[in-house]
Write an enzyme that holds these catalytic residues in place. Structure first.
Site, PDB file in Angstrom:
ATOM      1  N   GLU A  85       9.640  15.986  15.694  1.00 26.74           N
ATOM      2  CA  GLU A  85       9.903  15.908  14.248  1.00 26.74           C
ATOM      3  C   GLU A  85       8.934  16.838  13.523  1.00 26.74           C
ATOM      4  O   GLU A  85       7.721  16.670  13.615  1.00 26.74           O
ATOM      5  CB  GLU A  85       9.705  14.469  13.752  1.00 26.74           C
ATOM      6  CG  GLU A  85      10.049  14.322  12.293  1.00 26.74           C
ATOM      7  CD  GLU A  85       9.796  12.911  11.754  1.00 26.74           C
ATOM      8  OE1 GLU A  85       8.693  12.393  11.967  1.00 26.74           O
ATOM      9  OE2 GLU A  85      10.705  12.359  11.111  1.00 26.74           O
ATOM     10  N   GLY A 111       7.095   4.940   8.248  1.00 31.95           N
ATOM     11  CA  GLY A 111       6.137   6.028   8.460  1.00 31.95           C
ATOM     12  C   GLY A 111       6.401   6.717   9.781  1.00 31.95           C
ATOM     13  O   GLY A 111       7.493   6.625  10.340  1.00 31.95           O
ATOM     14  N   SER A 112       5.378   7.385  10.274  1.00 30.30           N
ATOM     15  CA  SER A 112       5.544   8.154  11.514  1.00 30.30           C
ATOM     16  C   SER A 112       5.541   7.221  12.734  1.00 30.30           C
ATOM     17  O   SER A 112       5.026   6.098  12.677  1.00 30.30           O
ATOM     18  CB  SER A 112       4.409   9.162  11.632  1.00 30.30           C
ATOM     19  OG  SER A 112       3.182   8.473  11.629  1.00 30.30           O
ATOM     20  N   GLU A 145      10.087   1.344  10.597  1.00 32.41           N
ATOM     21  CA  GLU A 145      11.105   2.381  10.364  1.00 32.41           C
ATOM     22  C   GLU A 145      10.399   3.712  10.504  1.00 32.41           C
ATOM     23  O   GLU A 145       9.598   4.091   9.645  1.00 32.41           O
ATOM     24  CB  GLU A 145      11.704   2.237   8.953  1.00 32.41           C
ATOM     25  CG  GLU A 145      12.364   0.901   8.681  1.00 32.41           C
ATOM     26  CD  GLU A 145      13.600   0.666   9.532  1.00 32.41           C
ATOM     27  OE1 GLU A 145      14.179   1.634  10.048  1.00 32.41           O
ATOM     28  OE2 GLU A 145      13.980  -0.504   9.698  1.00 32.41           O
ATOM     29  N   CYS A 170      13.353  11.428   6.823  1.00 30.64           N
ATOM     30  CA  CYS A 170      13.429  10.923   8.196  1.00 30.64           C
ATOM     31  C   CYS A 170      14.816  11.205   8.765  1.00 30.64           C
ATOM     32  O   CYS A 170      14.987  11.306   9.975  1.00 30.64           O
ATOM     33  CB  CYS A 170      13.133   9.435   8.218  1.00 30.64           C
ATOM     34  SG  CYS A 170      14.091   8.529   7.011  1.00 30.64           S
ATOM     35  N   VAL A 225       1.924   6.185  13.753  1.00 26.94           N
ATOM     36  CA  VAL A 225       1.344   5.071  12.982  1.00 26.94           C
ATOM     37  C   VAL A 225       2.095   3.776  13.296  1.00 26.94           C
ATOM     38  O   VAL A 225       1.495   2.698  13.385  1.00 26.94           O
ATOM     39  CB  VAL A 225       1.339   5.400  11.464  1.00 26.94           C
ATOM     40  CG1 VAL A 225       0.967   4.173  10.640  1.00 26.94           C
ATOM     41  CG2 VAL A 225       0.360   6.544  11.174  1.00 26.94           C
ATOM     42  N   GLY A 226       3.394   3.880  13.519  1.00 29.00           N
ATOM     43  CA  GLY A 226       4.195   2.700  13.865  1.00 29.00           C
ATOM     44  C   GLY A 226       3.679   2.019  15.126  1.00 29.00           C
ATOM     45  O   GLY A 226       3.633   0.785  15.223  1.00 29.00           O
ATOM     46  N   LYS A 277       0.870  -1.183   0.000  1.00 25.39           N
ATOM     47  CA  LYS A 277       0.000   0.000   0.000  1.00 25.39           C
ATOM     48  C   LYS A 277       0.903   1.228   0.000  1.00 25.39           C
ATOM     49  O   LYS A 277       1.499   1.571   1.012  1.00 25.39           O
ATOM     50  CB  LYS A 277      -0.895   0.043   1.243  1.00 25.39           C
ATOM     51  CG  LYS A 277      -1.898   1.182   1.163  1.00 25.39           C
ATOM     52  CD  LYS A 277      -2.323   1.719   2.510  1.00 25.39           C
ATOM     53  CE  LYS A 277      -1.574   2.915   2.969  1.00 25.39           C
ATOM     54  NZ  LYS A 277      -1.647   4.129   2.151  1.00 25.39           N
TER      55      LYS A 277
HETATM   56  P1  NAD Z   1       2.477   8.283   8.007  1.00 23.48           P
HETATM   57  O1  NAD Z   1       2.823   7.527   9.236  1.00 23.48           O
HETATM   58  O2  NAD Z   1       1.412   9.298   8.086  1.00 23.48           O
HETATM   59  O3  NAD Z   1       2.029   7.270   6.854  1.00 23.48           O
HETATM   60  C1  NAD Z   1       2.865   6.199   6.447  1.00 23.48           C
HETATM   61  C2  NAD Z   1       1.998   5.153   5.769  1.00 23.48           C
HETATM   62  O4  NAD Z   1       1.164   4.554   6.757  1.00 23.48           O
HETATM   63  C3  NAD Z   1       1.077   5.714   4.687  1.00 23.48           C
HETATM   64  O5  NAD Z   1       1.023   4.826   3.603  1.00 23.48           O
HETATM   65  C4  NAD Z   1      -0.268   5.784   5.412  1.00 23.48           C
HETATM   66  O6  NAD Z   1      -1.373   5.734   4.561  1.00 23.48           O
HETATM   67  C5  NAD Z   1      -0.188   4.546   6.299  1.00 23.48           C
HETATM   68  N1  NAD Z   1      -1.078   4.561   7.471  1.00 23.48           N
HETATM   69  C6  NAD Z   1      -1.575   5.632   8.133  1.00 23.48           C
HETATM   70  N2  NAD Z   1      -2.339   5.225   9.170  1.00 23.48           N
HETATM   71  C7  NAD Z   1      -2.302   3.862   9.175  1.00 23.48           C
HETATM   72  C8  NAD Z   1      -2.886   2.853  10.008  1.00 23.48           C
HETATM   73  N3  NAD Z   1      -3.644   3.166  11.050  1.00 23.48           N
HETATM   74  N4  NAD Z   1      -2.623   1.555   9.736  1.00 23.48           N
HETATM   75  C9  NAD Z   1      -1.826   1.229   8.693  1.00 23.48           C
HETATM   76  N5  NAD Z   1      -1.271   2.142   7.855  1.00 23.48           N
HETATM   77  C10 NAD Z   1      -1.503   3.446   8.098  1.00 23.48           C
HETATM   78  O7  NAD Z   1       3.854   8.891   7.461  1.00 23.48           O
HETATM   79  P2  NAD Z   1       4.099   9.810   6.182  1.00 23.48           P
HETATM   80  O8  NAD Z   1       3.529  11.161   6.469  1.00 23.48           O
HETATM   81  O9  NAD Z   1       3.694   9.118   4.946  1.00 23.48           O
HETATM   82  O10 NAD Z   1       5.713   9.867   6.185  1.00 23.48           O
HETATM   83  C11 NAD Z   1       6.431  10.668   7.048  1.00 23.48           C
HETATM   84  C12 NAD Z   1       6.945   9.894   8.241  1.00 23.48           C
HETATM   85  O11 NAD Z   1       7.680   8.760   7.799  1.00 23.48           O
HETATM   86  C13 NAD Z   1       7.917  10.704   9.073  1.00 23.48           C
HETATM   87  O12 NAD Z   1       7.663  10.497  10.434  1.00 23.48           O
HETATM   88  C14 NAD Z   1       9.275  10.132   8.691  1.00 23.48           C
HETATM   89  O13 NAD Z   1      10.279  10.313   9.651  1.00 23.48           O
HETATM   90  C15 NAD Z   1       8.947   8.709   8.475  1.00 23.48           C
HETATM   91  N6  NAD Z   1       9.962   8.061   7.634  1.00 23.48           N
HETATM   92  C16 NAD Z   1      10.814   7.176   8.233  1.00 23.48           C
HETATM   93  C17 NAD Z   1      11.813   6.565   7.493  1.00 23.48           C
HETATM   94  C18 NAD Z   1      12.741   5.557   8.130  1.00 23.48           C
HETATM   95  O14 NAD Z   1      13.274   4.715   7.410  1.00 23.48           O
HETATM   96  N7  NAD Z   1      12.967   5.599   9.434  1.00 23.48           N
HETATM   97  C19 NAD Z   1      11.951   6.866   6.138  1.00 23.48           C
HETATM   98  C20 NAD Z   1      11.065   7.775   5.564  1.00 23.48           C
HETATM   99  C21 NAD Z   1      10.060   8.364   6.329  1.00 23.48           C
END
Ligand code: NAD
Length: 512
Positions: free
Chosen positions: A401, A244-245, A266, A300, A248-249, A191
């Site tokens: 962040e 992701g964030s 991550e 990130c 959400v993680g 996704k």
């Molecule tokens: P986000 O957490 O909002 O979304 C990430 C993904 O999760 C998206 O595809 C989103 O649709 C999905 N998602 C949202 N809610 C969910 C749920 N309840 N269940 C399952 N999936 C869900 O993050 P973003 O705004 O897309 O990206 C930015 C974040 O990602 C920042 O915090 C950044 O630091 C992090 N990031 C981390 C790394 C790493 O490798 N550590 C790399 C790139 C980005």
């Protein structure tokens, strides 16, 4: 690969309707069960609709997982070197398509062409790396404690893997997940982020063109709660990988634990760069600008905190702020642009809200802070590169962040103080130190509490064959890139072969 009308989207100003992209399930391009779609718009010019994508739901996830499950039965039996050859072919095809895909990415994501070419290249590098891994995937053979008995451990695939990706590296991050997973014999349902699905389509389309069989990789587009949640909950999904964030993680990790899935998280970062008195200041300023404002601060690993020793603090601040003020902000498709827009309106609002937070906390804003909305900027999500100085490490702008072009400069006394400030946050992804003193460099390599440390380079610039990931709230201990990915996408099986022709009992049959 099933044929579809997947063509390049129409040029801006063209009367052609935007291209509709469907889900990719079992090798077919199919509409979502909801019958609904969403738009992917260019954040530098929101009049430009990059494509229309499927707003999918649980039924679509179920269909994709079922297809991946069926495909797994055959794919796991394809010898790993053969699986890897397909990935190698995809790398060659991606090289040929690099410019087209990088332009698509700048259009959907906003970052400048130089960086989107880097993002596509990262997928190519990852493909070459894991193509080679198909002939390795080593496991140990080891002596048995019993005579005439052979012992070894082999890597086996896990099954169907669910992948959820963010928008900031829309081809590189999906490649970090999909490529090791399929070389190891797994099948996937991905996704992509709703802001940047096209780059994932481009990657998967190339893999399909290279010969990945139907059902091995499936894409379901849509929103987190409607697609991400059912994917994380599905009992047949045996591994979940989210980038992701941290918020959400936490949700994904908790859900995946209910059915004992492998789960790689991550997450966020608030990355420090320490500049000591003896540093090459030209280098440190250049690195801090690239790390702080590259990808509009939306990495990130972005250099969001710069911790500067007092002896060079005043000079560093003055020269850094001058450079930040001079950055050319604009549409990333213009080769001369140095910083693109925020990804969307919500992110821009967050960035601007942190400007207000910083001011209210008493930090000094030396440049930036405003939305750019006149002339060519009026249709995009642009803001000025922003620098706060004399920031207290406990302020929210130094702890949270932001994920935008807002850099905090913090004074420090010496290396020890700098490291304490660097470590004094909830995250631990990347870190950097500028010094000419090798002793201090080694202390920092040992004591900076982060998954990555750079010496005399900013906090960004990871290479695909080294472990990528962080400590504390940045993740749950897994690593992407290199061997870490092979470890995540396989399970160990211990195999014993007894050729003694008699019952031998481990631990019991001993000659004492
Ligand atoms: P986000 O957490 O909002 O979304 C990430 C993904 O999760 C998206 O595809 C989103 O649709 C999905 N998602 C949202 N809610 C969910 C749920 N309840 N269940 C399952 N999936 C869900 O993050 P973003 O705004 O897309 O990206 C930015 C974040 O990602 C920042 O915090 C950044 O630091 C992090 N990031 C981390 C790394 C790493 O490798 N550590 C790399 C790139 C980005």
């Amino acid at each position: 690969m099933a044929t579809d009308t997947l063509t390049s989207p129409p040029a801006l100003g063209s009367s052609t309707a935007p291209k509709v992209y469907k889900n990719f399930i079992d090798g077919e391009w199919v509409e979502s069960s909801t019958g609904e779609t969403f738009e992917n718009r260019n954040p530098a010019d929101t009049r430009d609709v990059v494509g229309i994508f499927q707003k999918s739901a649980k039924t679509d996830v179920d269909a994709a997982v079922e297809a991946a499950s069926r495909a797994f039965a055959k794919w796991r039996l394809v010898p790993a070197p053969r699986r890897a050859e397909i990935v190698f072919r995809a790398a060659e095809m991606l090289l040929e398509r690099k410019e087209e895909y990088s332009r698509d990415m700048t259009r959907e994501m906003g970052k400048i062409l130089k960086e989107t070419r880097g993002d596509t290249q990262e997928a190519i590098d990852t493909a070459y790396y894991f193509a080679g891994e198909g002939r390795r995937m080593f496991g140990p053979t080891t002596p048995s404690e019993l005579p005439n008995k052979f012992a070894m451990a082999v890597r086996t695939p896990i099954g169907v893997c669910g992948m959820i990706t963010p928008w900031n590296f829309p081809m590189a991050i999906p490649s970090w997940k999909i490529l090791p997973a399929i070389v190891c014999g797994n099948t996937c349902v991905i996704k992509p982020a709703q802001d940047t699905p096209l780059s994932t389509f481009n990657l998967v389309r190339t893999l399909a063109d290279a010969g990945v069989p139907h059902g091995v990789i499936n894409i379901v587009t849509g929103f987190g709660s409607m697609v991400g949640t059912p994917l994380t909950e599905h009992p047949e999904v045996r591994a979940v990988s989210l980038t992701g964030s941290t918020a959400v993680g936490r949700i994904v990790g908790t859900t995946a634990a209910q059915s004992f899935k492998h789960c790689s998280l991550e997450l966020g970062g608030k990355n420090p760069m320490i500049v000591l008195d003896d540093a090459n200041l030209d280098l440190a300023i250049e690195g801090g600008i690239w790390g702080g404002f590259g990808t509009t601060g939306q990495r990130c690993t972005a250099t969001s905190r710069i911790i500067v020793q007092k002896g060079v603090y005043a000079e560093f601040v003055e020269r850094y702020v001058d450079r930040a003020k001079g950055l050319k902000v604009g549409n990333g498709l213009d080769e001369s642009t140095e910083m693109g827009p925020a990804i969307n309106e919500a992110q821009l609002k967050t960035d601007l809200s942190y400007v207000e937070i910083g001011k209210s906390e008493g930090a000094k804003m030396k440049c930036g802070g405003n939305r750019l909305d006149q002339g060519e900027y009026q249709y995009g999500y642009f803001m000025e590169p922003t620098v706060f100085v004399d920031v207290d490490p406990k302020m929210r702008i130094a702890q949270e962040e932001i994920f935008g072009p807002v850099v905090s400069i913090i004074p420090c006394e010496d290396l020890e103080d700098g490291i304490a400030i660097a470590n004094g946050i909830e995250y631990g992804l990347s870190s950097a130190l500028y010094t000419k003193d090798v002793n201090k460099a080694f202390v920092a390599m040992r004591d900076l509490h982060a998954g990555i440390t750079y010496i005399n380079a900013p906090t960004i610039g990871a290479e695909v064959h080294l472990p990528f990931g962080g400590v504390k709230a940045t993740g749950n201990g897994h690593r992407e890139g290199g061997m870490g990915a092979i470890d995540f996408y396989t399970e160990w099986k211990a195999v014993y072969v007894d050729y003694s022709d008699r019952l031998q009992k481990a631990q019991i049959d001993r000659i004492d």
